[in-house]
Design an enzyme around this catalytic site. Structure first.
Site, PDB file in Angstrom:
ATOM      1  N   SER A 177       0.861  -1.184   0.000  1.00  0.00           N
ATOM      2  CA  SER A 177       0.000   0.000   0.000  1.00  0.00           C
ATOM      3  C   SER A 177       0.898   1.234   0.000  1.00  0.00           C
ATOM      4  O   SER A 177       1.710   1.413   0.910  1.00  0.00           O
ATOM      5  CB  SER A 177      -0.879  -0.044   1.252  1.00  0.00           C
ATOM      6  N   LYS A 199      -0.913  -0.915  -4.511  1.00  0.00           N
ATOM      7  CA  LYS A 199      -2.142  -0.169  -4.167  1.00  0.00           C
ATOM      8  C   LYS A 199      -1.752   1.279  -3.916  1.00  0.00           C
ATOM      9  O   LYS A 199      -0.866   1.551  -3.097  1.00  0.00           O
ATOM     10  CB  LYS A 199      -2.773  -0.806  -2.923  1.00  0.00           C
ATOM     11  N   LEU A 200      -2.418   2.177  -4.632  1.00  0.00           N
ATOM     12  CA  LEU A 200      -2.153   3.603  -4.457  1.00  0.00           C
ATOM     13  C   LEU A 200      -3.255   4.214  -3.607  1.00  0.00           C
ATOM     14  O   LEU A 200      -4.443   4.029  -3.881  1.00  0.00           O
ATOM     15  CB  LEU A 200      -2.126   4.330  -5.809  1.00  0.00           C
ATOM     16  N   LYS A 201      -2.870   4.948  -2.584  1.00  0.00           N
ATOM     17  CA  LYS A 201      -3.849   5.715  -1.820  1.00  0.00           C
ATOM     18  C   LYS A 201      -4.251   6.914  -2.661  1.00  0.00           C
ATOM     19  O   LYS A 201      -3.375   7.574  -3.262  1.00  0.00           O
ATOM     20  CB  LYS A 201      -3.221   6.180  -0.501  1.00  0.00           C
ATOM     21  N   ASP A 247      -7.089   2.981  -3.228  1.00  0.00           N
ATOM     22  CA  ASP A 247      -7.837   2.993  -1.960  1.00  0.00           C
ATOM     23  C   ASP A 247      -8.104   4.446  -1.574  1.00  0.00           C
ATOM     24  O   ASP A 247      -7.174   5.221  -1.346  1.00  0.00           O
ATOM     25  CB  ASP A 247      -7.021   2.292  -0.871  1.00  0.00           C
ATOM     26  N   ASN A 276     -10.118   5.392   1.064  1.00  0.00           N
ATOM     27  CA  ASN A 276     -10.447   5.554   2.492  1.00  0.00           C
ATOM     28  C   ASN A 276     -11.607   6.536   2.693  1.00  0.00           C
ATOM     29  O   ASN A 276     -11.529   7.483   3.483  1.00  0.00           O
ATOM     30  CB  ASN A 276      -9.215   5.993   3.299  1.00  0.00           C
ATOM     31  N   GLU A 302     -11.009   0.662  -3.712  1.00  0.00           N
ATOM     32  CA  GLU A 302     -11.350   0.303  -2.329  1.00  0.00           C
ATOM     33  C   GLU A 302     -12.002   1.495  -1.627  1.00  0.00           C
ATOM     34  O   GLU A 302     -11.475   2.618  -1.688  1.00  0.00           O
ATOM     35  CB  GLU A 302     -10.048  -0.111  -1.628  1.00  0.00           C
ATOM     36  N   ASP A 337     -13.827  -1.841   2.487  1.00  0.00           N
ATOM     37  CA  ASP A 337     -12.947  -2.010   3.646  1.00  0.00           C
ATOM     38  C   ASP A 337     -13.728  -1.502   4.868  1.00  0.00           C
ATOM     39  O   ASP A 337     -14.419  -2.290   5.538  1.00  0.00           O
ATOM     40  CB  ASP A 337     -11.641  -1.225   3.398  1.00  0.00           C
ATOM     41  N   LYS A 340     -10.092  -7.358   7.167  1.00  0.00           N
ATOM     42  CA  LYS A 340      -9.157  -7.013   8.245  1.00  0.00           C
ATOM     43  C   LYS A 340      -9.758  -7.589   9.518  1.00  0.00           C
ATOM     44  O   LYS A 340     -10.798  -7.113   9.984  1.00  0.00           O
ATOM     45  CB  LYS A 340      -9.019  -5.493   8.390  1.00  0.00           C
ATOM     46  N   GLY A 390      -4.417  -4.696   5.822  1.00  0.00           N
ATOM     47  CA  GLY A 390      -3.451  -4.495   6.893  1.00  0.00           C
ATOM     48  C   GLY A 390      -3.714  -3.189   7.606  1.00  0.00           C
ATOM     49  O   GLY A 390      -4.438  -2.326   7.103  1.00  0.00           O
TER      50      GLY A 390
END
Ligand code: OSB
Ligand code: MG
Length: 366
Positions: free
Chosen positions: A133, A159-161, A187, A189, A212, A237, A261, A289
């Site tokens: 990540s 995985k790119l935020k 992702d 968030n 995500e 997530d 998770k 994670g």
């Protein structure tokens, strides 16, 4: 199994580099570890709560308070992990705190009968493929350097935020630089709203494995609406806190993939329930994670070896996070981590390292 005592231990570990997401920047991990002592064996659990409630409502001090005030006193004097889980179920939420306690009990129970967590959960592989990540960076060149380093180390998936203002441009740059074969996902968030659907549809051009958690934690219905407006598969997530949430999201068409998770959903037993449910519905899984130490990582790697975990997880090597892990370091070999084969979680904290990073300990006798 008699539970003689429980130790809550706080440790502080600097991250090798700041990790920036749409909800904040982490420069260190403030981790709550649980050690369960029984006459036969000791067990470890790592609470994945972060020290501020930005990813979810839980945070480290709150988890410690929930454990000492409600959860630990509610544990029967004799309990296995299943019984502990049942005893804790009457308390709402606090899933990360419950997961840490249940995992420590499960670890002790499995060590006592010399069975590995992987074997207990139903793992079918001895090693698991690993992704990494990659946080939000100040510039695209800086991001490309970071991704290049991880690809060179052997990570099989990146995985790119992302967040509004750091999405199409970095994804395009990484796709152009590393080509169409790189397994790539993003992702958010929870940083977007349904009104951003046109912009998120712009990601469809880049052949991503998944996006995500684009929308807010409690927006399961809106995720279903978004899924009808973009072609990139949606992975949840933050929205999935239980097997019931997973069932609802699958029924609504809110996701076709779930990031599991164990801390977020209350433990490894609940993770196995989500696994069985998702597998029966053809929903793909991968193990997420929370910047865990080797204690949490060991258990996650065991879970990631179950047959329904068909995508590479955020189970990266110790050195991606910490200069010195509290366990012998997990090392990437050919893009994979080995599933620990020893009893329980299969790893132990190194006492001298653990003592060095410990900021407080609290012993709760029974
Ligand atoms: O959303 O998956 C997330 C880390 C902390 C909190 C939330 C997330 C993450 C990560 C890193 O993406 C996963 C890892 O490498 O442990
Ligand atoms: Mg995530």
């Amino acid at each position: 199994m008699k539970i003689t005592g429980i130790e809550l231990r706080r440790i502080a570990l600097p991250l090798v580099a700041p990790f920036r997401t749409s909800f904040g920047t982490e420069t260190a991990r403030d981790v709550l570890l649980v050690r369960v002592v029984t006459p036969e064996a000791e067990g470890w659990g790592e609470c994945v709560a972060m020290n501020r409630p930005l990813y979810s409502p839980e945070y480290t001090d709150g988890a410690a308070e929930a454990m000492r005030r409600f959860l630990v006193p509610a544990l029967p004097a004799h309990a296995d992990a299943q019984a502990a889980g049942r005893a804790l179920a009457r308390f709402k939420g606090h899933r990360m705190a419950k997961a840490a306690l249940e995992t420590a009990i499960l670890d002790a129970q499995l060590r006592a009968r010399r069975e590995s967590l992987g074997s207990y959960l139903g793992a079918t592989r001895e090693r698991v493929p690993c992704g990494v990540s990659v946080g939000i960076m100040d510039s695209v060149p800086e991001l490309l350097d970071a991704v290049e380093g991880y690809v060179a180390e052997g990570y099989v998936r990146i995985k790119l935020k992302i967040e509004p203002g750091w999405d199409l441009e970095p994804v395009r740059a990484v796709r152009e630089r590393f080509g169409p074969d790189l397994l790539l996902q993003v992702d958010a968030n929870a940083a977007y709203t349904l009104a951003d659907a046109p912009r998120l549809a712009g990601l469809d051009a880049f052949g991503l494995l998944l996006i995500e958690q684009p929308l807010a934690n409690d927006d399961i219905v809106q995720h279903a609406a978004l899924a009808r407006r973009i072609s990139t598969p949606i992975c949840l997530d933050e929205s999935i806190e239980s097997a019931e949430h997973a069932a609802a999201a699958i029924t609504l068409g809110a996701c076709s993939i779930i990031n599991v998770k164990p801390g977020r959903i209350g433990g490894y037993l609940e993770a196995r329930r989500v696994h069985d449910l998702a597998r029966a519905h053809g929903v793909a899984l991968w193990c997420g994670g929370m910047l865990e130490t080797g204690v949490g990582r060991a258990a996650n790697v065991a879970l990631a070896a179950l047959p329904g975990f068909t995508l590479p997880g955020d189970t990266s090597a110790s050195r991606r996070y910490f200069a010195t892990d509290i366990t012998p370091p997990f090392e990437l070999r050919d893009g994979h981590l080995d599933v620990p084969a020893g009893p329980g979680i299969g790893v132990d904290p190194v006492p001298e390292i653990l003592d060095e990073v410990t900021t407080s300990t609290e012993w709760i006798t029974r």
